[in-house]
Write a protein that holds these residues in place. Structure first.
Motif, PDB file in Angstrom:
ATOM      1  N   ALA A 169       1.490   6.483   8.235  1.00  0.00           N
ATOM      2  CA  ALA A 169       2.616   5.969   7.435  1.00  0.00           C
ATOM      3  C   ALA A 169       3.857   5.794   8.310  1.00  0.00           C
ATOM      4  O   ALA A 169       4.125   6.610   9.205  1.00  0.00           O
ATOM      5  CB  ALA A 169       2.925   6.936   6.286  1.00  0.00           C
ATOM      6  N   HIS A 170       4.604   4.736   8.053  1.00  0.00           N
ATOM      7  CA  HIS A 170       5.830   4.385   8.786  1.00  0.00           C
ATOM      8  C   HIS A 170       5.837   4.896  10.242  1.00  0.00           C
ATOM      9  O   HIS A 170       6.656   5.743  10.633  1.00  0.00           O
ATOM     10  CB  HIS A 170       7.113   4.820   8.060  1.00  0.00           C
ATOM     11  N   ALA A 171       4.918   4.327  11.012  1.00  0.00           N
ATOM     12  CA  ALA A 171       4.700   4.778  12.395  1.00  0.00           C
ATOM     13  C   ALA A 171       5.928   4.586  13.284  1.00  0.00           C
ATOM     14  O   ALA A 171       6.056   5.232  14.330  1.00  0.00           O
ATOM     15  CB  ALA A 171       3.517   4.030  12.998  1.00  0.00           C
ATOM     16  N   CYS A 199      -1.840   8.122  -2.585  1.00  0.00           N
ATOM     17  CA  CYS A 199      -1.047   9.298  -2.249  1.00  0.00           C
ATOM     18  C   CYS A 199      -0.561   9.158  -0.818  1.00  0.00           C
ATOM     19  O   CYS A 199      -1.199   8.485   0.002  1.00  0.00           O
ATOM     20  CB  CYS A 199      -1.985  10.493  -2.379  1.00  0.00           C
ATOM     21  N   GLU A 200       0.578   9.736  -0.521  1.00  0.00           N
ATOM     22  CA  GLU A 200       1.051   9.821   0.858  1.00  0.00           C
ATOM     23  C   GLU A 200       0.932  11.287   1.238  1.00  0.00           C
ATOM     24  O   GLU A 200       1.713  12.126   0.782  1.00  0.00           O
ATOM     25  CB  GLU A 200       2.515   9.350   0.960  1.00  0.00           C
ATOM     26  N   LEU A 201      -0.074  11.575   2.013  1.00  0.00           N
ATOM     27  CA  LEU A 201      -0.415  12.971   2.315  1.00  0.00           C
ATOM     28  C   LEU A 201       0.269  13.423   3.602  1.00  0.00           C
ATOM     29  O   LEU A 201       0.112  12.777   4.643  1.00  0.00           O
ATOM     30  CB  LEU A 201      -1.942  13.094   2.445  1.00  0.00           C
ATOM     31  N   SER A 214       6.258  -1.527   1.580  1.00  0.00           N
ATOM     32  CA  SER A 214       7.667  -1.384   1.193  1.00  0.00           C
ATOM     33  C   SER A 214       8.180   0.057   1.277  1.00  0.00           C
ATOM     34  O   SER A 214       9.329   0.282   1.577  1.00  0.00           O
ATOM     35  CB  SER A 214       7.880  -1.916  -0.227  1.00  0.00           C
ATOM     36  N   ASP A 215       7.325   1.030   0.972  1.00  0.00           N
ATOM     37  CA  ASP A 215       7.774   2.428   0.844  1.00  0.00           C
ATOM     38  C   ASP A 215       8.993   2.494  -0.093  1.00  0.00           C
ATOM     39  O   ASP A 215       9.916   3.263   0.126  1.00  0.00           O
ATOM     40  CB  ASP A 215       8.110   3.018   2.229  1.00  0.00           C
ATOM     41  N   SER A 216       8.983   1.647  -1.120  1.00  0.00           N
ATOM     42  CA  SER A 216      10.160   1.597  -1.998  1.00  0.00           C
ATOM     43  C   SER A 216      10.237   2.841  -2.878  1.00  0.00           C
ATOM     44  O   SER A 216       9.224   3.374  -3.335  1.00  0.00           O
ATOM     45  CB  SER A 216      10.154   0.332  -2.847  1.00  0.00           C
ATOM     46  N   HIS A 217      11.483   3.280  -3.053  1.00  0.00           N
ATOM     47  CA  HIS A 217      11.757   4.493  -3.834  1.00  0.00           C
ATOM     48  C   HIS A 217      12.622   4.199  -5.062  1.00  0.00           C
ATOM     49  O   HIS A 217      12.704   5.014  -5.969  1.00  0.00           O
ATOM     50  CB  HIS A 217      12.501   5.529  -2.977  1.00  0.00           C
ATOM     51  N   SER A 218      13.348   3.064  -5.025  1.00  0.00           N
ATOM     52  CA  SER A 218      14.277   2.781  -6.128  1.00  0.00           C
ATOM     53  C   SER A 218      14.569   1.275  -6.157  1.00  0.00           C
ATOM     54  O   SER A 218      14.197   0.541  -5.239  1.00  0.00           O
ATOM     55  CB  SER A 218      15.580   3.555  -5.914  1.00  0.00           C
ATOM     56  N   ILE A 267       0.809  -1.237   0.000  1.00  0.00           N
ATOM     57  CA  ILE A 267       0.000   0.000   0.000  1.00  0.00           C
ATOM     58  C   ILE A 267       0.836   1.279   0.000  1.00  0.00           C
ATOM     59  O   ILE A 267       0.284   2.372   0.027  1.00  0.00           O
ATOM     60  CB  ILE A 267      -0.977   0.074   1.210  1.00  0.00           C
ATOM     61  N   HIS A 268       2.166   1.149  -0.007  1.00  0.00           N
ATOM     62  CA  HIS A 268       2.999   2.352   0.081  1.00  0.00           C
ATOM     63  C   HIS A 268       4.217   2.213  -0.836  1.00  0.00           C
ATOM     64  O   HIS A 268       5.116   1.400  -0.558  1.00  0.00           O
ATOM     65  CB  HIS A 268       3.428   2.541   1.542  1.00  0.00           C
ATOM     66  N   SER A 269       4.240   2.986  -1.910  1.00  0.00           N
ATOM     67  CA  SER A 269       5.373   2.911  -2.837  1.00  0.00           C
ATOM     68  C   SER A 269       5.507   4.208  -3.624  1.00  0.00           C
ATOM     69  O   SER A 269       4.530   4.942  -3.812  1.00  0.00           O
ATOM     70  CB  SER A 269       5.157   1.767  -3.835  1.00  0.00           C
ATOM     71  N   HIS A 270       6.730   4.478  -4.037  1.00  0.00           N
ATOM     72  CA  HIS A 270       7.000   5.690  -4.827  1.00  0.00           C
ATOM     73  C   HIS A 270       7.501   5.260  -6.199  1.00  0.00           C
ATOM     74  O   HIS A 270       8.654   5.473  -6.556  1.00  0.00           O
ATOM     75  CB  HIS A 270       7.976   6.592  -4.075  1.00  0.00           C
ATOM     76  N   ILE A 271       6.616   4.599  -6.924  1.00  0.00           N
ATOM     77  CA  ILE A 271       7.011   4.000  -8.209  1.00  0.00           C
ATOM     78  C   ILE A 271       6.650   4.849  -9.423  1.00  0.00           C
ATOM     79  O   ILE A 271       7.130   4.564 -10.512  1.00  0.00           O
ATOM     80  CB  ILE A 271       6.389   2.594  -8.408  1.00  0.00           C
ATOM     81  N   PRO A 317       2.568   8.695  -4.322  1.00  0.00           N
ATOM     82  CA  PRO A 317       3.497   9.831  -4.359  1.00  0.00           C
ATOM     83  C   PRO A 317       3.230  10.805  -3.212  1.00  0.00           C
ATOM     84  O   PRO A 317       2.099  10.913  -2.731  1.00  0.00           O
ATOM     85  CB  PRO A 317       3.203  10.480  -5.716  1.00  0.00           C
ATOM     86  N   HIS A 318       4.281  11.492  -2.804  1.00  0.00           N
ATOM     87  CA  HIS A 318       4.133  12.479  -1.724  1.00  0.00           C
ATOM     88  C   HIS A 318       3.248  13.636  -2.177  1.00  0.00           C
ATOM     89  O   HIS A 318       3.406  14.135  -3.286  1.00  0.00           O
ATOM     90  CB  HIS A 318       5.493  13.083  -1.374  1.00  0.00           C
ATOM     91  N   PHE A 319       2.364  14.059  -1.289  1.00  0.00           N
ATOM     92  CA  PHE A 319       1.672  15.334  -1.503  1.00  0.00           C
ATOM     93  C   PHE A 319       1.964  16.220  -0.306  1.00  0.00           C
ATOM     94  O   PHE A 319       1.628  15.878   0.828  1.00  0.00           O
ATOM     95  CB  PHE A 319       0.158  15.149  -1.652  1.00  0.00           C
TER      96      PHE A 319
END
Ligand SMILES: [Fe+2]
Length: 241
Positions: A137-139, A81-83, A192-196, A5-9, A42-44
């Motif tokens: 997110a990432h508590a 979105c990650e707000l 994952s919160d994967s970025h790369s 549920i969390h990725s920056h792809i 994506p970050h907002f």
């Protein structure tokens, strides 16, 4: 079936995947991890972005990546979105726009500095006035905040779920907060919160395995069950296993 549920792809949208090629590389790694469905978050940043520009950029990147991913039989992508939290967020009438795949779940990013009283009221307002469930997110990242323990108690009391990063589970520096969260009665979703594909790749599988070894199968099963519940509520349809 496994949900992330969390990725920056989305390519060239935030500090995640720089281009389409890199985004596809991350998706291939996700597939190897058993991930079938991934929400692009994506970050907002409310003080930096206009909603109109954000939606335009995200839609373009999403359509581009989604088409390329489908052609290669890679994981299915959904929009989210990650707000970043802001004061009085609970009174906003635009929160639905930011929810994960148009569900009633919102991925909310904090900083240590936000963990004080106004946040607590805002979280209640998100739940009761907007009828949306915030997912923190990432508590584990905010554990140095002065009111962290009080915050965790508050989340538990009000049935507010948290998300933890696979990377943090695998990083001994986060042992303390990860242990504390896993041993709490909170609803927890691992993501994952994967970025790369190299420095911040998706590592959900390893994290689930380590949780089983280090904290016990029961906790691992609890996390898997909660992930299935969210899979059903955010993506829809029955999960097969
Ligand atoms: Fe993130």
């Amino acid at each position: 079936m496994l949900l992330d549920i969390h990725s920056h792809i989305l390519p060239a949208v935030d500090d995640g995947a720089k281009n389409l090629n890199e985004a596809l590389k991350i998706l291939k790694l996700m597939q190897k991890q058993g991930i079938t469905d991934v929400i692009a978050t994506p970050h907002f940043y409310p003080s930096l972005h206009s909603l109109e520009d954000f939606n335009l950029t995200v839609n373009q990147a999403y359509n581009h990546l989604s088409e390329a991913s489908q052609k290669r039989n890679l994981p299915k992508i959904y929009k989210g979105c990650e707000l970043l939290y802001y004061k009085d967020i609970g009174l906003s009438d635009e929160l639905n726009t930011f929810c994960l795949n148009n569900s009633d779940y919102l991925l909310l990013e904090l900083t240590d500095g936000f963990i004080k009283e106004p946040l607590f009221d805002d979280l209640l307002n998100i739940q009761t006035k907007a009828n949306i469930t915030p997912i923190i997110a990432h508590a584990e990242r905010y554990f140095t905040a002065k009111k962290y323990r009080k915050f965790i108690k508050f989340l538990k009391l009000n049935n507010i779920p948290v998300q933890i990063n696979a990377d943090s589970v695998l990083n001994p520096l986060f042992n303390k907060p990860i242990k504390m969260l896993l041993k709490s009665e909170l609803d927890i979703i691992l993501a994952s919160d994967s970025h790369s594909s190299d420095t911040r790749p998706p590592r959900l599988k390893e994290a689930y395995e380590l949780i089983g070894i280090k904290y016990g199968e029961e906790i691992k099963i609890k996390l898997t069950e909660y992930s299935k519940k969210l899979h059903n509520e955010i993506i829809g349809g029955e999960t097969l296993d």
